[in-house]
Design an enzyme around this catalytic site. Sequence first.
Site, mmCIF file in Angstrom:
data_model
loop_
_atom_site.group_PDB
_atom_site.id
_atom_site.type_symbol
_atom_site.label_atom_id
_atom_site.label_comp_id
_atom_site.label_asym_id
_atom_site.label_seq_id
_atom_site.Cartn_x
_atom_site.Cartn_y
_atom_site.Cartn_z
ATOM 1 N N LYS A 54 0.860 -1.182 0.000
ATOM 2 C CA LYS A 54 0.000 0.000 0.000
ATOM 3 C C LYS A 54 0.899 1.236 0.000
ATOM 4 O O LYS A 54 2.060 1.167 0.405
ATOM 5 C CB LYS A 54 -0.880 0.001 1.261
ATOM 6 N N VAL A 58 -18.761 2.809 -4.252
ATOM 7 C CA VAL A 58 -19.178 1.445 -3.935
ATOM 8 C C VAL A 58 -20.645 1.423 -3.491
ATOM 9 O O VAL A 58 -21.447 0.626 -3.984
ATOM 10 C CB VAL A 58 -18.276 0.850 -2.823
ATOM 11 N N GLY A 93 -21.040 6.401 -1.808
ATOM 12 C CA GLY A 93 -20.066 6.837 -2.816
ATOM 13 C C GLY A 93 -20.006 5.838 -3.959
ATOM 14 O O GLY A 93 -21.004 5.225 -4.324
ATOM 15 N N GLY A 124 -22.818 5.053 3.623
ATOM 16 C CA GLY A 124 -21.862 5.537 2.624
ATOM 17 C C GLY A 124 -22.375 5.256 1.226
ATOM 18 O O GLY A 124 -22.586 4.103 0.843
HETATM 19 P P1 NAD Z 1 -16.097 7.074 -1.866
HETATM 20 O O1 NAD Z 1 -15.190 8.105 -1.342
HETATM 21 O O2 NAD Z 1 -16.521 7.108 -3.297
HETATM 22 O O3 NAD Z 1 -17.446 7.010 -1.005
HETATM 23 C C1 NAD Z 1 -17.475 7.045 0.382
HETATM 24 C C2 NAD Z 1 -18.784 7.722 0.768
HETATM 25 O O4 NAD Z 1 -18.951 7.597 2.183
HETATM 26 C C3 NAD Z 1 -18.829 9.209 0.443
HETATM 27 O O5 NAD Z 1 -20.019 9.519 -0.255
HETATM 28 C C4 NAD Z 1 -18.758 9.892 1.824
HETATM 29 O O6 NAD Z 1 -19.471 11.107 1.867
HETATM 30 C C5 NAD Z 1 -19.414 8.839 2.692
HETATM 31 N N1 NAD Z 1 -19.071 8.882 4.109
HETATM 32 C C6 NAD Z 1 -17.878 9.174 4.685
HETATM 33 N N2 NAD Z 1 -17.983 9.096 6.027
HETATM 34 C C7 NAD Z 1 -19.250 8.728 6.303
HETATM 35 C C8 NAD Z 1 -19.964 8.469 7.493
HETATM 36 N N3 NAD Z 1 -19.384 8.565 8.683
HETATM 37 N N4 NAD Z 1 -21.269 8.105 7.401
HETATM 38 C C9 NAD Z 1 -21.874 8.000 6.200
HETATM 39 N N5 NAD Z 1 -21.248 8.256 5.031
HETATM 40 C C10 NAD Z 1 -19.940 8.598 5.087
HETATM 41 O O7 NAD Z 1 -15.363 5.672 -1.518
HETATM 42 P P2 NAD Z 1 -15.679 4.261 -2.145
HETATM 43 O O8 NAD Z 1 -14.742 4.015 -3.271
HETATM 44 O O9 NAD Z 1 -17.147 4.115 -2.344
HETATM 45 O O10 NAD Z 1 -15.210 3.318 -0.962
HETATM 46 C C11 NAD Z 1 -16.020 3.109 0.184
HETATM 47 C C12 NAD Z 1 -15.322 2.141 1.131
HETATM 48 O O11 NAD Z 1 -15.068 0.910 0.458
HETATM 49 C C13 NAD Z 1 -13.949 2.632 1.627
HETATM 50 O O12 NAD Z 1 -13.752 2.138 2.942
HETATM 51 C C14 NAD Z 1 -12.972 1.945 0.688
HETATM 52 O O13 NAD Z 1 -11.691 1.781 1.267
HETATM 53 C C15 NAD Z 1 -13.671 0.599 0.499
HETATM 54 N N6 NAD Z 1 -13.298 -0.089 -0.736
HETATM 55 C C16 NAD Z 1 -13.530 0.492 -1.934
HETATM 56 C C17 NAD Z 1 -13.209 -0.208 -3.102
HETATM 57 C C18 NAD Z 1 -13.488 0.378 -4.449
HETATM 58 O O14 NAD Z 1 -13.445 -0.380 -5.440
HETATM 59 N N7 NAD Z 1 -13.810 1.653 -4.562
HETATM 60 C C19 NAD Z 1 -12.630 -1.488 -3.019
HETATM 61 C C20 NAD Z 1 -12.429 -2.065 -1.767
HETATM 62 C C21 NAD Z 1 -12.768 -1.349 -0.619
#
Ligand code: NAD
Length: 349
Positions: free
Chosen positions: A79, A183, A181, A179
Amino acid sequence: MRISSIKTTTHEEVVRVEAAECGLLGFIAIHSTRLGPAAGGLRMRPYPDEAAALEDVLRLSRGMTYKNAAAGLPLGGGKAVIIGDPAQLKSPALLAAFAQAIEELGGRYWTAEDMGMTPADMAQVATATRFVAGLPDGPFASGDPSPVTARGIFNGIRTTARHRFGAPDLAGRTVAVQGLGHVGENLCALLHGDGARLVVADIDSARTRAMAQRFGAAPAAPDAILAAEADILAPCAIGAILNADSIPALRVGAVAGGANNQLATPEDGARLHARGILYAPDFVINAGGIINAATEILRITGREAWVADKLATLDATLDRILARAARLSVSPNEVAEQIVDEQLAQQAA
Ligand code: NAD
């Protein structure tokens, strides 16, 4: 740009990367290359200090060893983190300087998109290193990993539902999604398509409203979602949300979602188990994104079929973990870590 090595007993290699001229300060951690070159995303965050960034990169790179192994990928765990607010500090010069440090590791670490990064940033990184995945275009470009991550989580939610409630079907079941976002949104679409009722929350209230409208979901306040009454909680935002404070307040039968490092401590897995809440280990259920990126690292042709096959294997792994956890009456997280430890030990033998 200055690269210095940091001594560690837990990781194969950790380096500190600094380039004062563009404000770059970050770390690259290679936890293990036992199964292949270390792979894991690059995260940029305004960490309070260097110690916090180092702690994060050490923890996350170890997590990648477990995630990649659980997904059956010939990749180790690594990482990278950069300290700073991406909106303020990110620049082509900063990304290129960091990429040069990745290049100097000679392919022992492959990077990809993580928090604070976009496919366009990965294209910038690619100007200075070959060891980058998640590019927006090119012969093996894998692009945004989130749809594949969400597909893997969706499969895992159905498998978790089968173990916890006796049937995988989600029609009529309620899933609380924290959340919304990349995902969370993709996951909501799949859950909604399968007939699940949704309760949704994001700290961005406009997003919560938009998703509630799109999926006919019940909006919840960010501080209320963890105590929402539902069949399944799907954390898709931040880590460490399953802890001594939140677990007693949960009103669900299972937790299965995409956020990394959902358990604040290993004891929280046991806490969930003691409450009869079935937990799908995050590093297993959310491996779709790295499976997607692996097509680029491993230069896979016929990527769609390969990804579908890996996702099916991932789901079978989760099924095995949940079955063994039930048999032994222990937390699935404990079982998942044991399975990977066995895999790594076999590789070493
Ligand atoms: P992202 O930044 O697109 O979305 C995260 C969302 O969560 C945002 O809309 C943000 O406003 C919201 N958020 C933050 N804190 C919050 C809270 N306390 N309560 C409610 N909402 C909150 O990120 P993502 O790519 O969707 O990833 C989400 C999670 O999944 C992360 O932990 C990331 O590490 C994990 N993840 C993502 C992927 C991927 O392919 N994107 C793969 C494996 C793991």
